[in-house]
Scaffold this motif. Structure first.
Motif, PDB file in Angstrom:
ATOM      1  N   LEU A  41       0.720  -1.105  -0.218  1.00 24.16           N
ATOM      2  CA  LEU A  41       0.397  -0.276   0.278  1.00 24.16           C
ATOM      3  C   LEU A  41       0.835   1.414   0.367  1.00 24.16           C
ATOM      4  CD1 LEU A  41      -2.190  -0.957   2.281  1.00 24.16           C
ATOM      5  CD2 LEU A  41      -3.028  -0.861  -0.499  1.00 24.16           C
ATOM      6  N   GLN A  42       2.330   1.234   0.777  1.00 24.56           N
ATOM      7  CA  GLN A  42       2.740   2.475   0.515  1.00 24.56           C
ATOM      8  C   GLN A  42       3.166   2.648  -0.348  1.00 24.56           C
ATOM      9  OE1 GLN A  42       5.569   1.342   3.878  1.00 24.56           O
ATOM     10  NE2 GLN A  42       4.140   2.237   5.377  1.00 24.56           N
ATOM     11  N   THR A  43       3.839   1.700  -1.342  1.00 24.06           N
ATOM     12  CA  THR A  43       4.136   1.235  -2.907  1.00 24.06           C
ATOM     13  C   THR A  43       3.353   2.616  -3.615  1.00 24.06           C
ATOM     14  OG1 THR A  43       5.612  -0.112  -2.107  1.00 24.06           O
ATOM     15  CG2 THR A  43       5.367   0.520  -4.442  1.00 24.06           C
ATOM     16  N   GLU A  44       1.995   2.355  -3.590  1.00 23.76           N
ATOM     17  CA  GLU A  44       1.509   2.995  -4.241  1.00 23.76           C
ATOM     18  C   GLU A  44       0.141   4.385  -4.079  1.00 23.76           C
ATOM     19  OE1 GLU A  44      -1.325  -1.353  -5.463  1.00 23.76           O
ATOM     20  OE2 GLU A  44      -2.661   0.394  -4.074  1.00 23.76           O
ATOM     21  N   ILE A  45       1.145   3.928  -2.765  1.00 28.52           N
ATOM     22  CA  ILE A  45       0.718   5.757  -2.408  1.00 28.52           C
ATOM     23  C   ILE A  45       2.115   6.694  -3.151  1.00 28.52           C
ATOM     24  CG2 ILE A  45       0.785   7.042  -0.831  1.00 28.52           C
ATOM     25  CD1 ILE A  45      -0.806   4.916   0.862  1.00 28.52           C
ATOM     26  N   SER A  46       2.898   5.844  -2.848  1.00 32.95           N
ATOM     27  CA  SER A  46       3.538   6.414  -2.910  1.00 32.95           C
ATOM     28  C   SER A  46       4.508   6.964  -4.924  1.00 32.95           C
ATOM     29  CB  SER A  46       5.392   5.816  -2.795  1.00 32.95           C
ATOM     30  OG  SER A  46       6.653   6.437  -3.831  1.00 32.95           O
ATOM     31  N   GLU A  47       3.633   6.306  -5.020  1.00 32.27           N
ATOM     32  CA  GLU A  47       3.808   6.273  -6.990  1.00 32.27           C
ATOM     33  C   GLU A  47       2.955   7.375  -7.265  1.00 32.27           C
ATOM     34  OE1 GLU A  47       5.068   1.101  -8.496  1.00 32.27           O
ATOM     35  OE2 GLU A  47       2.798   2.229  -8.290  1.00 32.27           O
ATOM     36  N   LEU A  48       1.402   6.954  -6.275  1.00 33.67           N
ATOM     37  CA  LEU A  48       0.959   7.825  -6.831  1.00 33.67           C
ATOM     38  C   LEU A  48       0.794   9.721  -6.221  1.00 33.67           C
ATOM     39  CD1 LEU A  48      -2.912   6.539  -5.417  1.00 33.67           C
ATOM     40  CD2 LEU A  48      -2.568   6.878  -8.323  1.00 33.67           C
ATOM     41  N   ASP A  49       1.681   9.591  -5.560  1.00 35.81           N
ATOM     42  CA  ASP A  49       2.417  10.955  -4.881  1.00 35.81           C
ATOM     43  C   ASP A  49       3.268  11.555  -6.024  1.00 35.81           C
ATOM     44  OD1 ASP A  49       0.800  10.999  -2.788  1.00 35.81           O
ATOM     45  OD2 ASP A  49       2.412  10.514  -1.239  1.00 35.81           O
ATOM     46  N   GLN A  50       3.614  10.515  -6.851  1.00 33.57           N
ATOM     47  CA  GLN A  50       5.046  11.038  -8.266  1.00 33.57           C
ATOM     48  C   GLN A  50       4.854  11.641  -8.618  1.00 33.57           C
ATOM     49  OE1 GLN A  50       7.882   7.524  -8.523  1.00 33.57           O
ATOM     50  NE2 GLN A  50       8.405   7.545  -6.202  1.00 33.57           N
ATOM     51  N   ARG A  51       2.632  10.796  -9.363  1.00 34.33           N
ATOM     52  CA  ARG A  51       2.322  11.484 -10.635  1.00 34.33           C
ATOM     53  C   ARG A  51       1.665  12.327 -10.271  1.00 34.33           C
ATOM     54  NH1 ARG A  51      -1.510   6.513 -12.464  1.00 34.33           N
ATOM     55  NH2 ARG A  51      -2.193   7.783 -13.444  1.00 34.33           N
ATOM     56  N   LEU A  52       0.846  12.325  -9.195  1.00 31.95           N
ATOM     57  CA  LEU A  52       0.604  13.887  -8.718  1.00 31.95           C
ATOM     58  C   LEU A  52       1.203  14.971  -8.822  1.00 31.95           C
ATOM     59  CD1 LEU A  52      -2.240  12.544  -6.173  1.00 31.95           C
ATOM     60  CD2 LEU A  52      -2.202  13.418  -8.406  1.00 31.95           C
ATOM     61  N   ALA A  53       3.231  14.774  -8.311  1.00 31.24           N
ATOM     62  CA  ALA A  53       3.868  15.589  -8.670  1.00 31.24           C
ATOM     63  C   ALA A  53       4.508  16.188  -9.272  1.00 31.24           C
ATOM     64  CB  ALA A  53       4.926  15.555  -7.613  1.00 31.24           C
ATOM     65  N   GLY A  54       4.489  15.217 -10.339  1.00 31.94           N
ATOM     66  CA  GLY A  54       4.940  15.232 -11.725  1.00 31.94           C
ATOM     67  C   GLY A  54       3.721  16.288 -13.179  1.00 31.94           C
ATOM     68  N   LEU A  55       2.021  15.976 -12.375  1.00 33.45           N
ATOM     69  CA  LEU A  55       1.290  16.914 -13.283  1.00 33.45           C
ATOM     70  C   LEU A  55       1.291  18.430 -12.445  1.00 33.45           C
ATOM     71  CD1 LEU A  55      -1.884  14.427 -12.764  1.00 33.45           C
ATOM     72  CD2 LEU A  55      -0.559  15.170 -15.007  1.00 33.45           C
ATOM     73  N   ASN A  56       2.002  18.079 -11.067  1.00 36.52           N
ATOM     74  CA  ASN A  56       1.423  19.439 -10.461  1.00 36.52           C
ATOM     75  C   ASN A  56       2.659  19.989 -11.013  1.00 36.52           C
ATOM     76  OD1 ASN A  56       0.690  21.721  -8.367  1.00 36.52           O
ATOM     77  ND2 ASN A  56       2.212  20.564  -7.164  1.00 36.52           N
ATOM     78  N   ARG A  57       4.066  20.187 -11.533  1.00 36.15           N
ATOM     79  CA  ARG A  57       5.387  20.298 -12.227  1.00 36.15           C
ATOM     80  C   ARG A  57       4.504  20.943 -13.364  1.00 36.15           C
ATOM     81  NH1 ARG A  57       7.719  16.505  -9.663  1.00 36.15           N
ATOM     82  NH2 ARG A  57       8.479  14.858 -11.352  1.00 36.15           N
ATOM     83  N   GLN A  58       3.920  20.152 -14.194  1.00 36.54           N
ATOM     84  CA  GLN A  58       3.815  20.614 -15.186  1.00 36.54           C
ATOM     85  C   GLN A  58       2.674  21.724 -15.679  1.00 36.54           C
ATOM     86  OE1 GLN A  58       2.040  17.163 -17.435  1.00 36.54           O
ATOM     87  NE2 GLN A  58       1.655  17.949 -19.815  1.00 36.54           N
ATOM     88  N   LEU A  59       1.305  21.196 -14.458  1.00 31.65           N
ATOM     89  CA  LEU A  59       0.366  22.453 -14.468  1.00 31.65           C
ATOM     90  C   LEU A  59       1.519  23.651 -14.172  1.00 31.65           C
ATOM     91  CD1 LEU A  59      -2.407  20.883 -12.234  1.00 31.65           C
ATOM     92  CD2 LEU A  59      -1.908  21.399 -14.703  1.00 31.65           C
ATOM     93  N   GLU A  60       2.225  23.658 -13.392  1.00 31.06           N
ATOM     94  CA  GLU A  60       3.108  24.978 -12.471  1.00 31.06           C
ATOM     95  C   GLU A  60       4.048  25.153 -14.019  1.00 31.06           C
ATOM     96  OE1 GLU A  60       3.558  23.922  -7.919  1.00 31.06           O
ATOM     97  OE2 GLU A  60       4.921  23.688  -9.230  1.00 31.06           O
TER      98      GLU A  60
END
Length: 796
Positions: A41-60
């Protein structure tokens, strides 16, 4: 050792969490897998965090690039960024013990089930805004370049220098216009909600084109003037108008070097600008009238070649107001002398400019014809109309009509000659109304249908005057048409007057074929051809009525006169029927007109019956009426001569005279019948004669049946034989035209059959009623009539 966190309240668990726990922990042995589950579960949460961080950087990054474009867009980006930040913090789950896996799984389920669809929608909105912003910026840049180029092309210093830079600026502006139009077409097709953006760009482009086109045309005119266009027309004389010039001075062929290059560049620029305008019209009208809506426009560059020629030609036209044939000859000569240069020099430039659907040859001819038509409308036709309306005396009006028809003849001849010039290219279908309108001087009637009505009236009057002299010639009504080329002439045996009438009618129809619009042809034929047919029908009717009024058609000459009239009418009727199947007439019955565009046209077309449907019906009605009258006349004479025979009731019980095969009282009636039918047969066409004698036979059948068999007469055996022999002679009169004439006397034949039956057979049969009659092939007598015939039989 880190303290163990207490478990959350069971009541706070959702149904999905209970389902997840039940699936992972089925019994106590599964508790040993808790650390692995937590790690997963922690691995899946980490991957989602990374994807969200990438999207966040793209939007910024996107927000940073376009924040200055619009406050509205910037505010939207800030709001999305805030939502993403909140979402990221809400999905962060710290490490917890084995019993803390439930909370991590719940967070994952919540993210997948609720937040991701919302995030996808927000990302799609951002992508749409980004595409809109990019498109708007690109269009703004392109339109700015267009406006700069247009302003540069208007720079007096740059224009005066005639440097290559001036041409390059114009070409760059046209190229940028094409790019802009391609983007606008794509936007209009893919993003219909961006209509305001398209409208705003169209407005700016229209302003640029409004300045660019007049300047391009002015430059083209100046260049033509420097080339020596138009060529001199002062050397033309009336003697040389009909001959082709050997050495035509064509400035377009004399261009060389930079001058030729400069002309070609100007010509192509005008063609490109016109092509752009057509594309823009097609796109702007496409949403309302379909994608293929494209109104044909004359080629601007060709129009500019024709306009100075028109001005120069009109100096000669003013000298020839009373000699219009010179006007047509001059226009044709100019059109013919320069048409080849359109194909050889200018057509490749049009093709290179990618202006589809344009032929320089066709455009040249069309422009010359249009200039002539305009001059006719303004200067020539008003004079001719005035002469017709002002002429009070018969001679003056007659001269005005002759002048009018001469002008029409010139227009028809001119149209045929110029259309042959166009058809030489092999790329134009002259059968299309739109093309004919553009290369026909008779198109003047499209805007002035009242002039067409006047022409039809004059044409009708002239034809009727010529036809009247032919009608008054009796020989034309007696001599038969002998034309092997006309197959129907031998069938209908028409008099010569029919052929003469068809010549006049065909002449009107041929002239109508020169009219370039279908609805105008129909109007012309209804006003000129239809009254001509009515006039001929009136003549036929008048001749028949004269014959009937003088002798009630008792004389053979009167029968011949009526027969010839019927032949003439039937022949014309058959020709009209044959014409109705021709494409020329079928087009007029397809309703290819817009009633709103041409009000009142419904009075001139009859789609269901054809253009001559009413006339055809009247001719048919006339024919059938007078065929019936012929049979009535013969029947009336036969009845009068057989009256004594019918009234002699005793003869059917007397012994028959074996020396006579027919009753003496019937001989005169049969002789009359044979004589009159022979006269009619010799003069009436076969089809109508067949209808006549069949009608006559039917009426004689009724006459004898009602007057003899239904008259309570008593028949002995000799009386039956006498009646049988008399009827055989009567049938013999009609045996010339059929094998079994008794079939046309059904009641007499069936009555005789009953009279010849034995007494017992008749009594027993009639007791069975209608069924017995049908079994014995008695179909035309009712049961009551059969019983009455049977009762008249006296058995010895």
């Amino acid at each position: 050792m880190e303290a163990i966190k207490p478990l959350p309240q069971v009541s706070s668990f959702s149904a999905s969490v209970f389902s997840f726990l039940d699936d992972k922990f089925r019994d106590s042995t599964d508790l040993s897998q808790s650390p692995g589950l937590v790690s997963e579960l922690q691995t899946e949460i980490s991957e989602l965090d990374q994807r969200l961080a990438g999207l966040n950087r793209q939007l910024e990054s996107v927000l940073a690039s376009y924040a200055s474009f619009s406050d509205r867009v910037g505010g939207l980006f800030v709001e999305v960024n805030a939502k993403l930040a909140d979402l990221s913090s809400s999905t962060s789950v710290p490490c917890f013990a084995s019993d803390g896996g439930k909370e991590g799984e719940e967070a994952t389920e919540q993210l997948a089930g609720e937040e991701l669809p919302s995030l996808a929608k927000e990302v799609a909105q951002v992508e749409s805004v980004r595409a809109y912003a990019e498109t708007a910026l690109k269009l703004d840049t392109l339109v700015g370049e267009i406006e700069d180029a247009v302003m540069s092309s208007l720079n007096k210093n740059l224009r005066t220098s005639r440097s290559s830079g001036f041409e390059e600026v114009r070409l760059h502006a046209i190229k940028t216009l094409k790019t802009t139009e391609e983007i606008l077409s794509s936007v209009a097709r893919r993003h219909p909600r961006w209509a305001r953006l398209v409208s705003a760009v169209d407005h700016r482009v229209d302003r640029a084109l409004a300045m660019m086109r007049p300047q391009a045309i002015a430059d083209y005119r100046a260049l033509l003037s420097s080339l020596g266009w138009p060529p001199q027309l002062s050397t033309l004389t009336s003697a040389s108008l009909d001959s082709k010039s050997e050495n035509v001075q064509n400035p377009l062929f004399n261009m060389e070097g930079s001058l030729k290059s400069q002309y070609c560049g100007n010509f192509q620029a005008l063609c490109s600008l016109q092509g752009l305008q057509l594309q823009r019209k097609s796109r702007q009208l496409g949403s309302h009238k379909g994608e293929n809506v494209l109104f044909h426009q004359p080629l601007w560059a060709i129009e500019e070649l024709v306009n100075p020629l028109t001005v120069a030609s009109q100096r000669h036209f003013t000298k020839w107001s009373e000699k219009p044939e010179f006007i047509f000859a001059l226009v044709y000569k100019i059109t013919r002398d320069y048409v080849d240069s359109m194909d050889e020099l200018l057509q490749p430039l049009v093709d290179e400019a990618k202006l589809a659907g344009y032929s320089c040859r066709e455009e040249w001819v069309s422009a010359m014809v249009s200039s002539l038509s305009l001059y006719l409308v303004k200067e020539i036709f008003p004079i001719y109309v005035g002469q017709l309306t002002e002429a009070n005396e018969t001679d003056l009006r007659s001269e005005a009509k002759v002048s009018w028809l001469h002008l029409i003849d010139l227009m028809i001849s001119f149209d045929k000659r110029v259309q042959s010039l166009v058809s030489q290219s092999g790329i134009l279908s002259l059968q299309e109304d739109g093309n004919l309108l553009r290369i026909s001087s008779l198109s003047v009637f499209c805007d002035r249908p009242d002039w067409l009505d006047l022409w039809a009236e004059i044409e009708l009057d002239e034809r009727l005057v010529k036809f009247k002299a032919e009608i008054d010639n009796d020989r034309n009504w007696t001599a038969k048409v002998q034309d092997e080329l006309i197959s129907t002439s031998n069938v209908y045996r028409p008099p010569i007057i029919s052929s003469i009438f068809l010549q006049h009618l065909s002449s009107i129809i041929e002239r109508s074929k020169s009219v370039p619009a279908i609805y105008l042809r129909a109007r012309f034929l209804k006003l000129a051809a239809s009254p001509t047919i009515h006039k001929f029908l009136d003549c036929l009717l008048l001749r028949c009525q004269d014959a009937e009024g003088l002798t009630a058609l008792t004389e053979n000459n009167d029968l011949i006169k009526v027969s010839n009239s019927i032949n003439a009418g039937h022949y014309i009727e058959s020709v009209l029927e044959e014409w109705s199947e021709d494409v020329f007439f079928l087009e007029m019955g397809t309703g290819q007109h817009d009633p709103q565009e041409f009000p009142g046209l419904e009075n001139f077309t009859e789609p269901s019956e054809g253009i001559f449907g009413e006339e055809f019906e009247k001719l048919e009605k006339f024919r059938l009426e007078w065929i019936n009258k012929l049979s009535v006349v013969v029947l009336r004479g036969f009845d009068a001569r057989s009256r004594e025979y019918i009234k002699n009731r005793k003869q059917w019980q007397e012994k028959r005279d074996k020396e006579w095969t027919v009753s003496r009282a019937l001989v005169g009636a049969l002789d009359y019948l044979q004589g009159k039918t022979s006269i009619i047969e010799e003069n009436l066409n076969k089809a109508d004669f067949t209808a006549m004698w069949r009608t006559l036979a039917s009426e004689i059948d009724k006459l004898f049946f009602n007057s003899i068999l239904m008259a309570n007469v008593k028949f002995s055996n000799d009386g039956v034989e006498r009646l049988k022999e008399d009827m055989e002679v009567l049938y013999g009169v009609f045996r010339t035209w059929c094998v079994r004439p008794e079939g046309f006397f059904p009641k007499l034949s069936e009555g005789l059959m009953l009279l010849k039956m034995e007494e017992k057979q008749v009594k027993d049969g009639l007791s069975r009623g209608d069924k017995w009659l049908r079994e014995n092939r008695v179909r035309y007598l009712s049961e009551a009539e059969a019983k009455k015939v049977a009762k008249s039989r006296v058995f010895s």
